[in-house]
Design an enzyme around this catalytic site. Structure first.
Site, PDB file in Angstrom:
ATOM      1  N   HIS A 447       0.862  -1.187   0.000  1.00  0.00           N
ATOM      2  CA  HIS A 447       0.000   0.000   0.000  1.00  0.00           C
ATOM      3  C   HIS A 447       0.893   1.230   0.000  1.00  0.00           C
ATOM      4  O   HIS A 447       2.111   1.138   0.158  1.00  0.00           O
ATOM      5  CB  HIS A 447      -0.935  -0.002   1.214  1.00  0.00           C
ATOM      6  N   SER A 449       2.212   5.145   1.138  1.00  0.00           N
ATOM      7  CA  SER A 449       2.439   5.984   2.292  1.00  0.00           C
ATOM      8  C   SER A 449       3.612   6.901   1.960  1.00  0.00           C
ATOM      9  O   SER A 449       3.686   7.443   0.869  1.00  0.00           O
ATOM     10  CB  SER A 449       2.720   5.126   3.531  1.00  0.00           C
ATOM     11  N   HIS A 589      15.956  -8.021  29.072  1.00  0.00           N
ATOM     12  CA  HIS A 589      15.374  -7.126  28.074  1.00  0.00           C
ATOM     13  C   HIS A 589      16.516  -6.499  27.269  1.00  0.00           C
ATOM     14  O   HIS A 589      17.661  -6.465  27.715  1.00  0.00           O
ATOM     15  CB  HIS A 589      14.492  -6.047  28.704  1.00  0.00           C
ATOM     16  N   SER A 591      18.642  -3.713  24.731  1.00  0.00           N
ATOM     17  CA  SER A 591      18.995  -2.338  24.429  1.00  0.00           C
ATOM     18  C   SER A 591      20.391  -2.352  23.782  1.00  0.00           C
ATOM     19  O   SER A 591      20.698  -3.264  23.027  1.00  0.00           O
ATOM     20  CB  SER A 591      18.969  -1.474  25.691  1.00  0.00           C
TER      21      SER A 591
END
Length: 911
Positions: A447, A449, A589, A591
């Site tokens: 699509h 954009s 987590h 980073s």
């Protein structure tokens, strides 16, 4: 193509000189001296050139003996022209170049008119020294019989005539090296063409050829062959025997196959096969870097001739080439291939849309709110917007964006970035070579954009299942991440980037020979920011450090989580497992992680400085003034390695001080140029705020702007200063003192002197045109589409320079008027330009479409830089007009171009 024979162009003569001399001769009466410029006799620049030559032949024949270059207009009376040419062999015995071109006159639509020449007198075959003959833009239906008898002829130009065939006798020209027969009606070629063994360049483009004779393989010296835009369906195998061939252009034909062996031509550097019907080519050509194959149905099955009656015929996909004045195009279920004026290509496959849809496009100038960049990304293109946004296609659409590749490509990759579902993502991108220094970034889009081309560190991705997996860096094999079973309940996308820092820069920062760092590791994931079980990360130890000899007190693991500004030392919070070459630790987590080995104590602060240095670009600032018009100032920010080459190119037309000292800037950093008091920017520009010219630095784009300035003080020495950041509401009075501050937070970067001419009385911008041209104030355009004021037109005039005749012709001015302006302002180039532009503007006052005509003329004259400035001025005017309508409640809604929805964080309408 065109050709100039050596020795025929004296150094002191120019086209302007010839035009002026010719005009003087008409006024002064008969005589050869005013018409001669060295060995040139140019009689095509004013009427009655044939009468003049006949007079010279009768009255002063001895002065014609030195003439080697003769130009006559092809628009003379045919009988008079033939009678005049009959006198040439007996009077111009040393003639080496004869130009009888038409095309100087234009019709009401601006198209070039053909000359009246239909043949040549037989006596011209006696020109024993003639090496160059130009008969272009005439009405020749057959080649004059005298031409094949010109044994010394080296260059023959026959383009834009009505030739349907060439004679066999053409093969008898033993010295011919260049033959141009473009834009004719040729259907066949003579077999004797292959006898031209000295021919080096042959241009047969824009004809009706459907076959080539096999004898063409006898052109043993041929280096360039152009057969574009014909009807060729096949090529003779003898083409593979042209061992001297360097350039072969075959685009826009009907070729279904090419002969084998073309890839083995030893000197071939370019083979253009675009826009044919090729479904299969030799594998050697598919892989050759010098071959262009775009626009061919490669790999598609040919139509079945045995198909039963009633089988639908698949029509060829339409091809659209949009000009700069169009910003939309239709797409139907049949599909189409589209090339935009900005260089972007789109391919809509059949069935991509079930119902007709109109596609709108716009190319935005890059600006931080429009350009989402990671900490180590670089922008390589402008921002392309395609509308309607978010409408899904039934089949993916091909998109090609053109860019200049970066020099440093090790451990980096180029991707197309797009906005989807309120977030930016990178599309799978393939690179295709357009030219040695230009590449296509090709991707498939579901699509429309916003789209831009970005260079980023190589990203390794994987989908982590609940069973666990292993992710390794493709550029740094020692960097690994191990996901144990149960680390996630749902499949999770993970991305890894690795960035190196040069040891030399690190030692300069630390002042410590033994200091070292590992590669910088960035990890990110989609979905839940934390893992259910710890994930093991492996980093190589810093260079020169091994697990057997290191001092653990000097080893530091640093962690950075955006958008924080600091790096944290987490060595004491994790269990570092060391091997001989690697360090392993566990995290829950992701980073950024960095392993340092140093004796310094404040490692977090050093890491922040080192990380900034990784992202900084060393640049120089320049301010140059055009030599012909010092009030036109060029401002540019250049990477340090490009300064010398750029200055060598610019200093032919500009002068100015040495570049500034080297300063450092981040990708996407804003800065502005401020002229000192007494200097005003003489234009209403969208990138100019209170006389301050705004910039955004992108290391791989041209950070250059030209402005027209005026001075209100009678002094010669002034300056322009460059400051970091956006333009403040008020430039501080202590700007002079700020220049002396060179600390890390100083906004001032450099000050460069400029020298403006002294004031001439109370002269204003409108009076700089001279006493010979008096102009009333004017506005070109209208309120809704935007105005160009007199000040804007002065700025345009100041930038045209020697390109003004091309712009004038594209504006529709007749050639005769150009010659009159040149004569009237013969010693004043600026006067010529301004008189042409303002006299045209006065005639266009109140006419619709005048501004669009000016932009189109600038683009057709290869002055895209000026055209873009005019567009920017018009856009600013449109916005002011629309804002005024909204403030007075004359319009219920937004009149501007559609932008992102309110829920999106991007607002290009404000850029």
């Amino acid at each position: 193509m065109d050709a100039v024979v050596e020795g025929l162009e004296p150094q002191a003569a120019t086209a302007e000189d010839a035009a002026r001399d010719a005009t003087d001769a008409v006024d002064a009466g008969p005589g050869v001296t005013p018409l001669l410029a060295g060995n040139r006799l140019s009689l095509d620049l004013y009427p009655r050139g044939c009468h003049r030559l006949l007079h010279l032949c009768a009255q002063q024949p001895h002065q014609l003996l030195e003439v080697e270059f003769l130009q006559l207009s092809g628009h003379e009376d045919p009988q008079l022209l033939e009678a005049t040419l009959a006198q040439v062999p007996g009077s111009l015995l040393r003639l080496r170049s004869l130009v009888l071109k038409g095309g100087q006159r234009r019709d009401a639509g601006g198209a070039s008119l053909r000359g009246s020449l239909t043949t040549l007198p037989a006596g011209l075959s006696g020109l024993a020294c003639l090496a160059h003959l130009d008969l272009s833009f005439n009405n020749l239906e057959t080649l004059p019989a005298c031409v094949p008898q010109m044994r010394s002829l080296g260059a023959l130009l026959l383009s834009h005539n009505r030739l349907s065939e060439l004679p066999e006798a053409l093969g008898a020209l033993p010295a011919l090296t260049f033959l141009s027969v473009t834009h004719n009606r040729l259907q066949t070629l003579p077999t004797a063409l292959g006898a031209l063994t000295t021919l080096q360049r042959l241009d047969l483009s824009e004809n009706l050829l459907d076959t080539l004779p096999p004898e063409i393989g006898g052109l043993s010296s041929l280096a360039e062959l152009n057969l574009a835009s014909n009807r060729l369906q096949s090529l003779p195998a003898s083409l593979a025997g042209l061992r001297s061939l360097q350039l072969l252009v075959l685009h826009s034909n009907l070729l279904v196959s090419v002969p084998a062996g073309l890839d083995r031509l030893p000197l071939l550097t370019r083979l253009d096969l675009r826009d044919n019907q090729l479904r299969d080519v030799p594998p050697e050509l598919l892989d050759a870097p010098f071959v262009r194959l775009q626009g061919n149905p490669l790999g598609e099955a040919p139509p079945d001739p045995c198909s039963p009656p009633g089988t639908p015929v698949v029509r060829e996909m339409p091809r659209l080439f949009l000009t700069s004045d169009l910003d939309s195009f239709p797409v139907t279920s049949q599909g189409c291939s589209v090339t935009l004026a900005c260089g972007v290509r789109l391919q809509f496959p059949a069935g991509a849309t079930a119902t007709p849809v109109t596609i709108h496009y716009r190319l935005w100038l890059p600006e931080p709110r429009l350009v989402p960049l990671g900490p180590h990304d670089s922008l390589l293109s402008g921002v392309l917007e395609l509308q309607p946004h978010g409408v899904a296609f039934q089949q993916e659409v091909g998109l090609w964006l053109l860019f200049v590749p970066p020099r440093a490509r090790r451990c980096r990759e180029v991707v197309v970035r797009t906005l989807s579902d309120d977030s930016w993502s990178d599309l799978e991108t393939q690179l295709e070579e357009e030219a040695p220094k230009r590449l296509w970034a090709h991707c498939q889009v579901p699509h429309f954009s916003w789209f831009l081309v970005v260079s980023r560190p190589v990203s390794d991705t994987c989908l982590v299942p609940p069973e666990g997996t292993l992710l390794c860096s493709s550029g740094h094999p020692g960097v690994k991440v191990t996901f144990p079973p149960g680390a996630t309940e749902e499949p999770l996308h993970v991305c890894m980037q690795v960035v190196r820092m040069a040891s030399r820069e690190l030692r300069a920062l630390l002042g410590e020979p033994e200091g070292a760092v590992s590669p910088l590791l960035g990890l990110s994931q989609s979905g839940d920011p934390s893992f259910l079980r710890p994930v093991t990360v492996q980093l190589p130890l810093p260079p020169g450090v091994t697990g057997l000899s290191l001092d653990r007190s000097r080893l530091h693991l640093l962690y950075w989580a955006p958008p924080a500004a600091t790096w944290d030392d987490i060595t004491a919070q994790v269990a570092l497992e060391l091997t001989h070459l690697y360090a392993r630790f566990q995290v829950t987590h992701f980073s950024w992680y960095w392993l340092w080995y140093t004796t310094k104590t404040c490692v977090g602060g050093l890491a922040r400085k080192a990380w900034e240095r990784l992202r900084l670009h060393r640049v120089n600032l320049i301010a140059l003034q055009r030599r012909r018009d010092p009030e036109q100032v060029l401002l540019q920010c250049l990477p340090r390695n490009k300064v010398d080459a750029t200055l060598r190119r610019l200093l032919e037309r500009y002068r100015g001080p040495e570049p500034s000292d080297t300063v450092e800037m981040f990708e996407g950093e804003k800065f502005f140029a401020a002229f000192e008091r007494g200097i005003d920017v003489d234009a209403d520009r969208p990138d100019c705020v209170e006389g301050r010219v705004c910039f955004v630095f992108y290391s791989h784009l041209k950070n250059v702007k030209e402005v027209y300035v005026t001075t209100t003080l009678d002094r010669q020495a002034q300056a322009v200063s460059f400051y970091r950041g956006a333009v403040p509401e008020e430039v501080p009075e202590e700007a002079e003192a700020a220049r002396q501050r060179k600390g890390a937070d100083a906004l001032w970067m450099a000050t460069l002197p400029i020298k403006l001419p002294r004031l001439r009385g109370s002269e204003g911008p409108g009076q700089r045109l001279g006493a010979s041209l008096s102009l009333a104030p004017l506005n070109l355009g209208d309120a809704e589409t935007g105005f160009l004021t007199q000040s804007n037109l002065l700025s345009v005039a100041g930038r045209l320079g020697p390109d003004w005749p091309a712009v004038a012709l594209h504006l529709g001015l007749p050639y005769r008027e150009l010659q009159r302006i040149r004569h009237e302002f013969r010693d004043d180039l600026d006067g010529q330009i301004r008189h042409m532009l303002f006299s045209w503007a006065e005639r266009q006052a109140g006419q619709p479409g005048a501004v669009g005509l000016l932009v189109q003329a600038l683009e057709r004259s290869d002055r895209q830089d000026v055209a873009e400035e005019v567009r920017a001025v018009l856009e600013l005017g449109r916005r002011k007009y629309q804002d005024g309508i909204r403030r007075t409640s004359l319009a219920p809604g937004d009149l501007g171009p559609s932008g992102p929805s309110a829920s999106q964080s991007l607002d290009p309408a404000q850029a």
